[in-house]
Scaffold this motif. Structure first.
Motif, mmCIF file in Angstrom:
data_model
loop_
_atom_site.group_PDB
_atom_site.id
_atom_site.type_symbol
_atom_site.label_atom_id
_atom_site.label_comp_id
_atom_site.label_asym_id
_atom_site.label_seq_id
_atom_site.Cartn_x
_atom_site.Cartn_y
_atom_site.Cartn_z
ATOM 1 N N ILE A 215 0.852 -1.210 0.000
ATOM 2 C CA ILE A 215 0.000 0.000 0.000
ATOM 3 C C ILE A 215 0.886 1.260 0.000
ATOM 4 O O ILE A 215 0.621 2.222 -0.724
ATOM 5 C CB ILE A 215 -0.966 0.001 1.208
ATOM 6 C CG1 ILE A 215 -1.817 -1.276 1.221
ATOM 7 C CG2 ILE A 215 -1.887 1.224 1.161
ATOM 8 C CD1 ILE A 215 -2.635 -1.481 2.500
ATOM 9 N N ILE A 216 1.944 1.224 0.802
ATOM 10 C CA ILE A 216 2.866 2.378 0.837
ATOM 11 C C ILE A 216 3.416 2.624 -0.567
ATOM 12 O O ILE A 216 3.436 3.756 -1.068
ATOM 13 C CB ILE A 216 4.052 2.130 1.811
ATOM 14 C CG1 ILE A 216 3.554 2.011 3.258
ATOM 15 C CG2 ILE A 216 5.096 3.247 1.700
ATOM 16 C CD1 ILE A 216 4.595 1.490 4.241
ATOM 17 N N GLU A 217 3.845 1.537 -1.187
ATOM 18 C CA GLU A 217 4.426 1.696 -2.527
ATOM 19 C C GLU A 217 3.387 2.227 -3.512
ATOM 20 O O GLU A 217 3.678 3.112 -4.325
ATOM 21 C CB GLU A 217 5.045 0.377 -2.997
ATOM 22 C CG GLU A 217 6.361 0.120 -2.269
ATOM 23 C CD GLU A 217 6.952 -1.276 -2.492
ATOM 24 O OE1 GLU A 217 6.209 -2.163 -2.968
ATOM 25 O OE2 GLU A 217 8.148 -1.445 -2.176
ATOM 26 N N ALA A 218 2.159 1.725 -3.405
ATOM 27 C CA ALA A 218 1.102 2.192 -4.304
ATOM 28 C C ALA A 218 0.850 3.691 -4.114
ATOM 29 O O ALA A 218 0.592 4.417 -5.064
ATOM 30 C CB ALA A 218 -0.186 1.404 -4.061
ATOM 31 N N LEU A 219 0.958 4.143 -2.871
ATOM 32 C CA LEU A 219 0.691 5.568 -2.596
ATOM 33 C C LEU A 219 1.927 6.443 -2.817
ATOM 34 O O LEU A 219 1.895 7.646 -2.589
ATOM 35 C CB LEU A 219 0.191 5.731 -1.152
ATOM 36 C CG LEU A 219 -1.208 5.161 -0.860
ATOM 37 C CD1 LEU A 219 -1.508 5.199 0.639
ATOM 38 C CD2 LEU A 219 -2.292 5.926 -1.628
ATOM 39 N N GLY A 220 3.012 5.806 -3.229
ATOM 40 C CA GLY A 220 4.225 6.565 -3.549
ATOM 41 C C GLY A 220 5.041 6.957 -2.324
ATOM 42 O O GLY A 220 5.856 7.876 -2.383
ATOM 43 N N GLY A 221 4.828 6.275 -1.217
ATOM 44 C CA GLY A 221 5.583 6.587 -0.001
ATOM 45 C C GLY A 221 6.887 5.810 0.082
ATOM 46 O O GLY A 221 7.185 4.967 -0.774
#
Ligand code: GLU
Length: 441
Positions: A215-221
């Motif tokens: 999820i972090i990666e999907a949100l660009g974090g």
């Protein structure tokens, strides 16, 4: 900058297991001169209670674990809604309508066929018309995050290299049918927006971590460094989860456990470093190294807190305990002497009251049958008051000369007669404080 957070849900009092999480995050932040955030995970309005928020703050303050920043998830709901929109627009979010009973049935079927009970993504196949029909019939669905079915890997600060097959994990529900955002999403949004660099939490969160990384990666974090500490067990290795409620910090505090004892034990327990008493948290910060913790369950025995508490108290000057000494009843002009005599003879400050009442009212004498005559003879020789530091020596010398007793046979019956117990402070120091004996003499 190193930023960590302790993120309790205010649905109960925090216990020894939560303390372990809080402390590890705190020590990492302090050691790196970074930021320690207290984040209240209160997205569940029914179970979150303000009294628990207050309790959490009180417990952390009592321990001296000061936070640099306070955040509350209930005040950030718009941020989570934005993130949800972003996931929707990326095609990583889908609505599903199965009832709990239907899901349960699916799980049972899968298990019967020897398959892992992973959500089958049936909702992905629904047409818009079918979704509308389901929505009309059942209300809004839950929103699931669509995992990329690949291996999720990270180097865990405690567990080492971890690799989890996303295909073995159900697409996590991030928003409930009633619109409530769940922790899994809220936590990721917060960690990303608050610049959290290190997350330490219990190993019960390992699967969450796998999904949260995606999820972090999907949100660009940026994915923080994760470390999962082992769970605590009782002294015999028994699961502690059921008993954790009885190991609330507030209860330990009420039992007289000192913060220094708790921190000293919990900052090292389960690591290859020895548990040593540190009165100053700076010493714990200095020697803290997360990589020295092991993955095996960690045995915790609340009894270990008491000898550490006793050792810590023995080091304290009167100023540090003056209010407790006064509360026990000792008058100001006797406080210093009283503390000097008792500080090595208490387990917790709660014991002070017993010592003061012994000094004020006297104790029920403990006299063994064979010592009855001896004690009567000795008491007749008790010098007149006021007693001072020499009284004990003079008295026992006189008793020795008259009765011929010496050593333990001389001293122990007298100690037991005057204090009602066989252990306790140095008698020379204690005698001047014995009000009743003084009054009688
Ligand atoms: N509120 C979560 C819990 O108490 C926080 C977990 C985390 O540290 O991410 O389990």
């Amino acid at each position: 900058m190193t930023t960590t957070r302790f993120a309790p849900s205010p649905t109960g009092h925090i216990h020894i297991g939560n303390l372990r999480t809080a402390l590890m995050n705190y020590l990492i932040a302090r050691k790196a001169e970074g930021t320690f955030i207290l984040r209240i995970d209160d997205t569940d309005p029914e179970r979150s209670k303000e009294e628990y928020v207050d309790g959490i703050k009180r417990d952390l303050e009592w321990l001296g674990l000061h936070w640099d920043r306070l955040e509350r998830q209930s005040e950030r709901l718009d941020r989570y809604a934005d993130a949800a929109d972003k996931l929707r627009s990326m095609g990583r979010f889908y609505e599903a309508f199965e009832t709990p009973t239907e899901l349960d049935l699916k799980r049972k079927k899968q298990l019967n066929m020897g398959k892992p009970p992973v959500y089958d993504r049936a909702a992905l196949a629904l047409s818009e018309a079918e979704k509308d029909a389901l929505r009309a019939e059942r209300g809004d669905g839950v929103w699931r995050f669509k995992l990329d079915q690949e291996r999720i890997e990270w180097n865990d600060g405690i567990l080492g290299d971890i690799s989890i097959d996303a295909a073995s994990v159900s697409d996590p529900v991030l928003i409930r049918g009633d619109g409530q955002v769940l922790y899994t999403l809220a936590s990721v949004v917060d960690d990303t927006e608050m610049g959290v660099t290190n997350v330490v939490r219990g190993s019960d969160h390992v699967t969450n971590t796998a999904t949260q990384i995606q999820i972090i990666e999907a949100l660009g974090g940026t994915v923080p460094a994760f470390a999962h500490h082992s769970l605590l067990t009782g002294p015999q290795g028994e699961a502690l989860s059921k008993r954790l409620g009885t190991l609330a910090l507030k209860d330990l505090r009420e039992q007289g456990v000192q913060p220094a004892a708790l921190l000293s034990l919990m900052a090292r327990l389960g690591s290859s470093d020895p548990v040593e008493l540190h009165g100053d948290i700076e010493d714990l910060v200095e020697g803290f190294d997360i990589s020295r913790f092991g993955s095996a369950p960690t045995k915790f025995d609340a009894e270990d807190l008491f000898p550490l508490t006793a050792r810590y108290l023995a080091t304290l000057p009167l100023e540090a305990v003056a209010s407790h000494v006064a509360a026990a009843g000792a008058p100001d002009d006797m406080a210093a002497q009283f503390w000097d005599v008792t500080r090595e003879n208490i387990t917790t400050l709660r014991d002070l009251e017993g010592w003061w009442s012994l000094m004020r009212d006297g104790a029920e004498p403990q006299i063994d049958d064979e010592d009855k005559e001896f004690v009567a003879e000795a008491l007749a020789l008790l010098p007149d008051g006021p007693f001072d530091g020499d009284t004990w020596g003079q008295w026992t010398a006189a008793v020795k000369a008259q009765t011929g007793r010496k050593g333990r046979g001389l001293f122990m019956p007298l100690r037991k007669a005057l204090t009602g117990q066989s252990h306790g402070p140095d008698m020379s120091a204690l005698m001047p404080l014995l009000q009743v004996v003084k009054a009688r003499s």
